[in-house]
Design a protein around this motif. Structure first.
Motif, PDB file in Angstrom:
ATOM      1  N   PHE A 102       0.743  -1.455  -0.202  1.00  0.00           N
ATOM      2  CA  PHE A 102      -0.029   0.215  -0.481  1.00  0.00           C
ATOM      3  C   PHE A 102       0.677   1.579  -0.449  1.00  0.00           C
ATOM      4  N   SER A 103       1.873   1.244   0.227  1.00  0.00           N
ATOM      5  CA  SER A 103       3.071   2.221   0.323  1.00  0.00           C
ATOM      6  C   SER A 103       3.775   2.497  -0.632  1.00  0.00           C
ATOM      7  N   CYS A 104       4.307   2.302  -1.572  1.00  0.00           N
ATOM      8  CA  CYS A 104       4.811   2.503  -2.861  1.00  0.00           C
ATOM      9  C   CYS A 104       3.670   2.407  -4.211  1.00  0.00           C
ATOM     10  N   GLY A 105       2.873   2.331  -4.246  1.00  0.00           N
ATOM     11  CA  GLY A 105       2.056   2.610  -4.791  1.00  0.00           C
ATOM     12  C   GLY A 105       1.823   1.106  -6.608  1.00  0.00           C
ATOM     13  N   ASN A 106       1.814   1.223  -7.808  1.00  0.00           N
ATOM     14  CA  ASN A 106       2.057   0.438  -8.507  1.00  0.00           C
ATOM     15  C   ASN A 106       3.572  -0.382  -8.373  1.00  0.00           C
ATOM     16  N   PHE A 107       4.466  -0.554  -8.397  1.00  0.00           N
ATOM     17  CA  PHE A 107       5.529  -0.743  -8.028  1.00  0.00           C
ATOM     18  C   PHE A 107       5.878  -1.614  -6.852  1.00  0.00           C
ATOM     19  N   GLY A 108       4.958  -1.231  -6.193  1.00  0.00           N
ATOM     20  CA  GLY A 108       5.062  -2.614  -4.673  1.00  0.00           C
ATOM     21  C   GLY A 108       3.823  -3.350  -4.918  1.00  0.00           C
ATOM     22  N   ILE A 109       3.248  -2.779  -6.055  1.00  0.00           N
ATOM     23  CA  ILE A 109       2.220  -4.750  -5.667  1.00  0.00           C
ATOM     24  C   ILE A 109       2.551  -6.264  -6.026  1.00  0.00           C
ATOM     25  N   ILE A 110       3.045  -6.460  -6.757  1.00  0.00           N
ATOM     26  CA  ILE A 110       3.822  -7.303  -6.293  1.00  0.00           C
ATOM     27  C   ILE A 110       4.351  -8.165  -5.812  1.00  0.00           C
ATOM     28  N   GLY A 111       5.612  -7.163  -5.117  1.00  0.00           N
ATOM     29  CA  GLY A 111       6.596  -7.507  -3.708  1.00  0.00           C
ATOM     30  C   GLY A 111       5.505  -7.785  -2.944  1.00  0.00           C
ATOM     31  N   GLY A 112       4.832  -6.712  -2.910  1.00  0.00           N
ATOM     32  CA  GLY A 112       3.942  -6.974  -1.641  1.00  0.00           C
ATOM     33  C   GLY A 112       2.882  -8.340  -1.549  1.00  0.00           C
ATOM     34  N   PHE A 113       2.410  -8.277  -2.775  1.00  0.00           N
ATOM     35  CA  PHE A 113       1.690 -10.190  -2.355  1.00  0.00           C
ATOM     36  C   PHE A 113       2.873 -10.803  -2.532  1.00  0.00           C
ATOM     37  N   LEU A 114       3.783 -11.032  -2.536  1.00  0.00           N
ATOM     38  CA  LEU A 114       4.792 -12.190  -2.951  1.00  0.00           C
ATOM     39  C   LEU A 114       4.762 -12.221  -1.673  1.00  0.00           C
ATOM     40  N   PHE A 115       5.390 -11.549  -0.901  1.00  0.00           N
ATOM     41  CA  PHE A 115       5.874 -11.276   0.544  1.00  0.00           C
ATOM     42  C   PHE A 115       4.838 -11.897   1.720  1.00  0.00           C
ATOM     43  N   ILE A 116       3.392 -11.140   1.121  1.00  0.00           N
ATOM     44  CA  ILE A 116       2.139 -11.886   2.159  1.00  0.00           C
ATOM     45  C   ILE A 116       2.909 -13.525   1.984  1.00  0.00           C
ATOM     46  N   ILE A 117       2.352 -13.497   0.701  1.00  0.00           N
ATOM     47  CA  ILE A 117       2.260 -14.706   0.394  1.00  0.00           C
ATOM     48  C   ILE A 117       2.665 -15.760   1.076  1.00  0.00           C
ATOM     49  N   THR A 118       4.436 -15.638   0.988  1.00  0.00           N
ATOM     50  CA  THR A 118       5.971 -15.786   2.153  1.00  0.00           C
ATOM     51  C   THR A 118       5.694 -16.515   3.030  1.00  0.00           C
ATOM     52  N   GLY A 119       4.430 -15.159   3.859  1.00  0.00           N
ATOM     53  CA  GLY A 119       5.143 -14.986   5.825  1.00  0.00           C
ATOM     54  C   GLY A 119       3.475 -15.721   5.842  1.00  0.00           C
ATOM     55  N   LEU A 120       3.094 -16.153   5.166  1.00  0.00           N
ATOM     56  CA  LEU A 120       1.791 -16.451   5.248  1.00  0.00           C
ATOM     57  C   LEU A 120       1.759 -18.359   4.819  1.00  0.00           C
ATOM     58  N   ILE A 121       2.590 -18.209   4.265  1.00  0.00           N
ATOM     59  CA  ILE A 121       3.497 -19.828   4.343  1.00  0.00           C
ATOM     60  C   ILE A 121       3.588 -20.111   5.523  1.00  0.00           C
ATOM     61  N   ALA A 122       4.580 -19.526   5.671  1.00  0.00           N
ATOM     62  CA  ALA A 122       5.963 -19.516   6.904  1.00  0.00           C
ATOM     63  C   ALA A 122       4.487 -19.595   8.137  1.00  0.00           C
ATOM     64  N   LEU A 123       3.666 -18.877   8.200  1.00  0.00           N
ATOM     65  CA  LEU A 123       2.707 -18.987   9.437  1.00  0.00           C
ATOM     66  C   LEU A 123       2.132 -20.265   9.932  1.00  0.00           C
ATOM     67  N   PHE A 124       1.465 -20.479   8.027  1.00  0.00           N
ATOM     68  CA  PHE A 124       0.918 -22.393   8.253  1.00  0.00           C
ATOM     69  C   PHE A 124       1.582 -23.082   7.795  1.00  0.00           C
ATOM     70  N   ARG A 125       3.157 -23.247   8.060  1.00  0.00           N
ATOM     71  CA  ARG A 125       4.210 -24.686   7.796  1.00  0.00           C
ATOM     72  C   ARG A 125       4.059 -24.298   8.776  1.00  0.00           C
ATOM     73  N   LYS A 126       4.375 -25.392  10.194  1.00  0.00           N
ATOM     74  CA  LYS A 126       4.524 -26.343  11.038  1.00  0.00           C
ATOM     75  C   LYS A 126       6.031 -26.272  11.394  1.00  0.00           C
TER      76      LYS A 126
END
Length: 126
Positions: A102-126
């Motif tokens: 949300f802070s980097c405009g159109n240039f941060g959308i893809i990277g933001g989504f990928l880091f969210i996915i990475t964090g969720l994978i790390a959170l749900f993978r025990k």
């Protein structure tokens, strides 16, 4: 790890204890991909930010992109601390992904989504 213990019948048995130090290769690979994609997309916006700043942006666009690059590097560095405090670090990566989104405009959308996915994978993978 296997420890030898003596049973009630007097025989020796192996006690198998699961290891808590898990391999986090999947999270590191997704984090590296997220970092590369994020850096490429944010660095590609510097030309546009330079033009926008020259017409009265006051350096704010370049500052946003630098902020995004710093967030990406911090989120990638947190991936290596997942084994220490699993839930806290995973949530921090998700939060940094949302901030990047949300802070980097159109240039941060893809990277933001990928880091969210990475964090969720790390959170749900025990």
């Amino acid at each position: 790890m296997a420890n030898k213990i003596k049973g009630a019948d007097g025989k020796m048995y192996k006690q198998v204890v699961p290891s808590t130090n898990r391999k986090r290769t999947l999270e590191i690979v997704f984090g590296a991909i997220s970092l590369v994609v994020s850096l490429v997309s944010l660095a590609s916006g510097f030309g546009l930010a330079a033009v926008a700043d020259s017409f009265g942006g006051g350096g704010s666009y370049t500052g946003e992109l630098m902020f995004g690059i710093i967030l990406s590097i911090i989120a990638f560095g947190l991936i290596f601390l997942i084994n220490k405090k699993h839930a806290l670090v995973s949530l921090a990566i998700v939060v940094l992904g949302f901030v990047l989104l949300f802070s980097c405009g159109n240039f941060g959308i893809i990277g933001g989504f990928l880091f969210i996915i990475t964090g969720l994978i790390a959170l749900f993978r025990k």
